[in-house]
Scaffold this active site. Structure first.
Site, PDB file in Angstrom:
ATOM      1  N   CYS A   1      -3.774  26.233 -48.133  1.00  0.00           N
ATOM      2  CA  CYS A   1      -3.553  26.029 -49.302  1.00  0.00           C
ATOM      3  C   CYS A   1      -3.747  26.969 -50.026  1.00  0.00           C
ATOM      4  CB  CYS A   1      -4.495  24.880 -49.846  1.00  0.00           C
ATOM      5  SG  CYS A   1      -4.457  24.132 -51.293  1.00  0.00           S
TER       6      CYS A   1
ATOM      7  N   CYS B   1       6.455  23.101 -55.232  1.00  0.00           N
ATOM      8  CA  CYS B   1       5.147  23.192 -55.769  1.00  0.00           C
ATOM      9  C   CYS B   1       5.247  23.978 -57.155  1.00  0.00           C
ATOM     10  CB  CYS B   1       4.404  24.039 -54.797  1.00  0.00           C
ATOM     11  SG  CYS B   1       2.517  24.005 -55.389  1.00  0.00           S
TER      12      CYS B   1
HETATM   13  P1  FAD Z   1      -6.969  13.882 -51.403  1.00  0.00           P
HETATM   14  O1  FAD Z   1      -6.097  13.631 -52.649  1.00  0.00           O
HETATM   15  O2  FAD Z   1      -8.012  14.689 -50.907  1.00  0.00           O
HETATM   16  O3  FAD Z   1      -7.605  12.217 -51.042  1.00  0.00           O
HETATM   17  C1  FAD Z   1      -8.176  11.943 -49.925  1.00  0.00           C
HETATM   18  C2  FAD Z   1      -9.276  10.684 -50.377  1.00  0.00           C
HETATM   19  O4  FAD Z   1      -9.750  10.344 -49.434  1.00  0.00           O
HETATM   20  C3  FAD Z   1     -10.226  11.224 -51.483  1.00  0.00           C
HETATM   21  O5  FAD Z   1     -10.334  10.222 -52.683  1.00  0.00           O
HETATM   22  C4  FAD Z   1     -11.514  11.118 -50.781  1.00  0.00           C
HETATM   23  O6  FAD Z   1     -12.685  10.589 -51.355  1.00  0.00           O
HETATM   24  C5  FAD Z   1     -11.122   9.902 -49.717  1.00  0.00           C
HETATM   25  N1  FAD Z   1     -12.007   9.980 -48.507  1.00  0.00           N
HETATM   26  C6  FAD Z   1     -12.095  11.147 -47.517  1.00  0.00           C
HETATM   27  N2  FAD Z   1     -12.969  10.643 -46.479  1.00  0.00           N
HETATM   28  C7  FAD Z   1     -13.224   9.371 -46.765  1.00  0.00           C
HETATM   29  C8  FAD Z   1     -14.126   8.253 -45.995  1.00  0.00           C
HETATM   30  N3  FAD Z   1     -14.547   8.781 -44.738  1.00  0.00           N
HETATM   31  N4  FAD Z   1     -14.017   7.083 -46.496  1.00  0.00           N
HETATM   32  C9  FAD Z   1     -13.432   6.597 -47.601  1.00  0.00           C
HETATM   33  N5  FAD Z   1     -12.480   7.639 -48.293  1.00  0.00           N
HETATM   34  C10 FAD Z   1     -12.677   9.136 -47.931  1.00  0.00           C
HETATM   35  N6  FAD Z   1      -0.067  20.190 -54.292  1.00  0.00           N
HETATM   36  C11 FAD Z   1       1.074  20.380 -54.962  1.00  0.00           C
HETATM   37  O7  FAD Z   1       2.146  19.738 -54.689  1.00  0.00           O
HETATM   38  N7  FAD Z   1       0.862  20.660 -56.387  1.00  0.00           N
HETATM   39  C12 FAD Z   1      -0.227  21.245 -56.683  1.00  0.00           C
HETATM   40  O8  FAD Z   1      -0.239  22.027 -57.769  1.00  0.00           O
HETATM   41  C13 FAD Z   1      -1.497  21.240 -55.942  1.00  0.00           C
HETATM   42  N8  FAD Z   1      -2.637  21.985 -56.428  1.00  0.00           N
HETATM   43  C14 FAD Z   1      -3.665  21.865 -55.518  1.00  0.00           C
HETATM   44  C15 FAD Z   1      -4.695  22.353 -55.778  1.00  0.00           C
HETATM   45  C16 FAD Z   1      -5.890  22.371 -55.370  1.00  0.00           C
HETATM   46  C17 FAD Z   1      -7.304  22.932 -55.708  1.00  0.00           C
HETATM   47  C18 FAD Z   1      -6.020  21.680 -53.938  1.00  0.00           C
HETATM   48  C19 FAD Z   1      -7.109  21.629 -52.969  1.00  0.00           C
HETATM   49  C20 FAD Z   1      -4.858  21.419 -53.340  1.00  0.00           C
HETATM   50  C21 FAD Z   1      -3.622  21.168 -54.177  1.00  0.00           C
HETATM   51  N9  FAD Z   1      -2.221  20.821 -53.704  1.00  0.00           N
HETATM   52  C22 FAD Z   1      -1.519  20.554 -54.624  1.00  0.00           C
HETATM   53  C23 FAD Z   1      -2.275  20.118 -52.241  1.00  0.00           C
HETATM   54  C24 FAD Z   1      -2.318  18.789 -52.155  1.00  0.00           C
HETATM   55  O9  FAD Z   1      -1.448  18.047 -53.257  1.00  0.00           O
HETATM   56  C25 FAD Z   1      -3.656  17.955 -52.714  1.00  0.00           C
HETATM   57  O10 FAD Z   1      -4.597  18.543 -51.762  1.00  0.00           O
HETATM   58  C26 FAD Z   1      -3.732  16.462 -52.499  1.00  0.00           C
HETATM   59  O11 FAD Z   1      -4.786  16.061 -53.435  1.00  0.00           O
HETATM   60  C27 FAD Z   1      -3.744  16.046 -51.058  1.00  0.00           C
HETATM   61  O12 FAD Z   1      -3.604  14.687 -50.957  1.00  0.00           O
HETATM   62  P2  FAD Z   1      -4.270  13.684 -49.950  1.00  0.00           P
HETATM   63  O13 FAD Z   1      -3.871  12.342 -50.241  1.00  0.00           O
HETATM   64  O14 FAD Z   1      -3.946  14.353 -48.569  1.00  0.00           O
HETATM   65  O15 FAD Z   1      -5.907  14.025 -49.963  1.00  0.00           O
END
Ligand code: FAD
Length: 424
Positions: A159, A353
């Site tokens: 990332c 993005c």
């Molecule tokens: P997350 O949004 O991280 O959600 C995972 C969820 O699972 C969390 O709520 C967590 O609490 C829960 N969880 C984890 N383990 C467990 C467990 N054992 N039991 C119960 N719950 C659990 N992408 C873009 O397109 N544009 C952007 O501008 C962008 N900016 C970003 C900025 C940052 C700082 C980061 C790190 C990433 C960014 N991304 C961006 C990339 C991506 O879109 C994000 O990381 C996004 O939040 C990923 O979504 P996800 O659903 O995979 O995970």
């Protein structure tokens, strides 16, 4: 009647729950389980880390919004998953049975792979709201005692966009405070070149980002293998194209924000036959586990190969819109499976993005994600900053209202030729 459990209520899990509710017959139960009781809009964390946003403006309590749509919510971490028994166990030991499991648990942050890194060590992070708030506190100390700053991404990171974004935002904030002249900034990245982004570059990303870094007096080190961090000093091996060390750096810093490598969360990684060695869920082209046919997965927690080998390891990013396309495919596939039909929907996995740079920004579209591409552009402009602010408001509204595909996707993205589902 089936029970569908969505594990993780982030960028992937929340839309998955809403779309499932909208699509499936009301007789089917949907439950969301999340480690904490609030939703956080991760892309706004860089703004939190410089005090441009408060926690309350990018988080909200999950329960009332899901319950209003008839979706049950459990605010607890899942400890173990017994996939062969279709059962999982919460942190307090309570079992939860499911017919389908949608895993959207995002990343575990592998700070342990670089000794001394991370909020428990000597560098900051913007990967969660808690980290971003702690980064803001550290930033206050920098403002009192200005000095060198290091921003970047460590070996194995996937990332990169947010690292660039944060470097430009910090630069902008320091300029506003008339302190930039006291803060030399170095961008230290595992990418082989500036603008690689884990995507082998997108359009002119190399030229545009190099130029932007130069314009803002931000130096950089690429092919950087961050090896360890001690208070105020980062040890970095800069390697050549063959991976041999060409220079060893001991970089002094007053403040550092380094994005870590990701891996899968422990409860998911521990399931026999579900994941690759880094704990990412192995799925087929229909987002379905190769081993457990009633498990689907989307988001940062799935296994996708790097776009290309690089001298220092890098991974391919999984961005927000790409994640939503995975979710759309999962919803179609679970609906098809319930109807006794083949599950054949595929997400388009298009990478889009928006990266803010303070008062301007950079946007890229990579369709498909792996080159050669049909659409491959990278542009900079003030409109990106404005679009990012608008997108934050739109996404927060969408996650509260529970609408799965309103205006933005329908009109803006379609006009760019971007579809959620792969047309076969
Ligand atoms: P997350 O949004 O991280 O959600 C995972 C969820 O699972 C969390 O709520 C967590 O609490 C829960 N969880 C984890 N383990 C467990 C467990 N054992 N039991 C119960 N719950 C659990 N992408 C873009 O397109 N544009 C952007 O501008 C962008 N900016 C970003 C900025 C940052 C700082 C980061 C790190 C990433 C960014 N991304 C961006 C990339 C991506 O879109 C994000 O990381 C996004 O939040 C990923 O979504 P996800 O659903 O995979 O995970």
């Amino acid at each position: 009647m089936a029970h569908i459990v969505v594990l993780g209520a982030g960028t992937g899990g929340m839309p998955a729950a809403y779309e499932l509710r909208e699509t499936l017959d009301p007789q089917h139960r949907i439950t969301v389980i999340n480690a904490v009781d609030y939703f956080q809009f991760v892309p706004s964390n860089p703004w939190v880390a410089v005090g441009w946003r408060e926690r309350t403006s990018i988080t909200f309590p999950i329960r009332p919004y899901l319950e209003r749509k008839g979706i049950a919510f459990i605010a607890q971490a899942v400890q173990t998953i017994d996939a062969s028994a279709n059962r999982l166990y919460l942190a307090d030991g309570t079992p939860v049975d499911y017919d389908y499991l949608v895993i959207t648990t995002g990343p575990a942050l592998a700070f342990d792979e670089v000794p001394g890194s991370g909020p428990q060590g000597h560098t900051q992070s913007i990967c969660s709201i808690d980290h971003a708030e702690s980064a803001y506190r550290a930033y206050q100390q920098l403002l009192e005692n200005p000095g060198p700053v290091i921003i970047g991404a460590m070996p194995g990171a996937s990332c990169f966009g947010p690292a660039y974004e944060f470097a430009f935002i910090l630069n902008n904030d320091l300029k506003k405070r008339k302190l930039r002249h006291k803060v030399p900034i170095t961008f230290v990245t595992s990418e082989p070149y500036i603008g690689h982004l884990g995507l082998a570059g997108v359009g002119d990303s190399k030229t545009v980002l190099e130029s932007a870094l130069r314009q803002h007096d931000i130096r950089w080190i690429t092919n950087a293998r961050t090896e360890s961090v001690e208070p105020g000093v980062m040890h970095v091996a800069e390697v050549d194209d063959l991976g041999a060390v060409r220079k060893q750096h001991a970089l002094p810093f007053h403040y550092s924000m380094m994005l870590p490598a990701f891996r899968g969360v422990a409860a998911v990684a521990a399931v026999e036959g579900l994941c690759n060695p880094r704990g990412f869920v192995l799925i087929d082209e229909f987002q379905r586990s190769r081993t457990y046919r009633n498990i689907f997965s989307a988001g940062v927690c799935i296994a996708i190969p790097p776009i290309e080998p690089t001298p220092v390891a890098t991974g391919a990013p999984k961005t927000g819109y790409m994640i939503e396309t995975m979710v759309a495919a999962i919803v179609r596939n679970i609906a098809a499976d319930l109807a006794g039909e083949p599950a054949t929907a595929r997400g388009s996995w298009n990478a889009i993005c928006l990266a803010d740079m303070g008062n301007t920004g950079a946007a890229f579209v990579a369709l498909p994600q792996i080159p050669p591409r049909n659409v491959n552009w990278f542009r900079q402009g003030k409109w990106v900053h404005l679009a990012k602010v608008a997108f934050e408001r739109y996404f927060m509204h969408k996650m509260k209202a529970g609408t799965s595909e309103p205006i933005f996707e329908k009109y803006v993205l379609k006009s760019l030729g971007i579809e959620k589902l792969e047309q076969s």
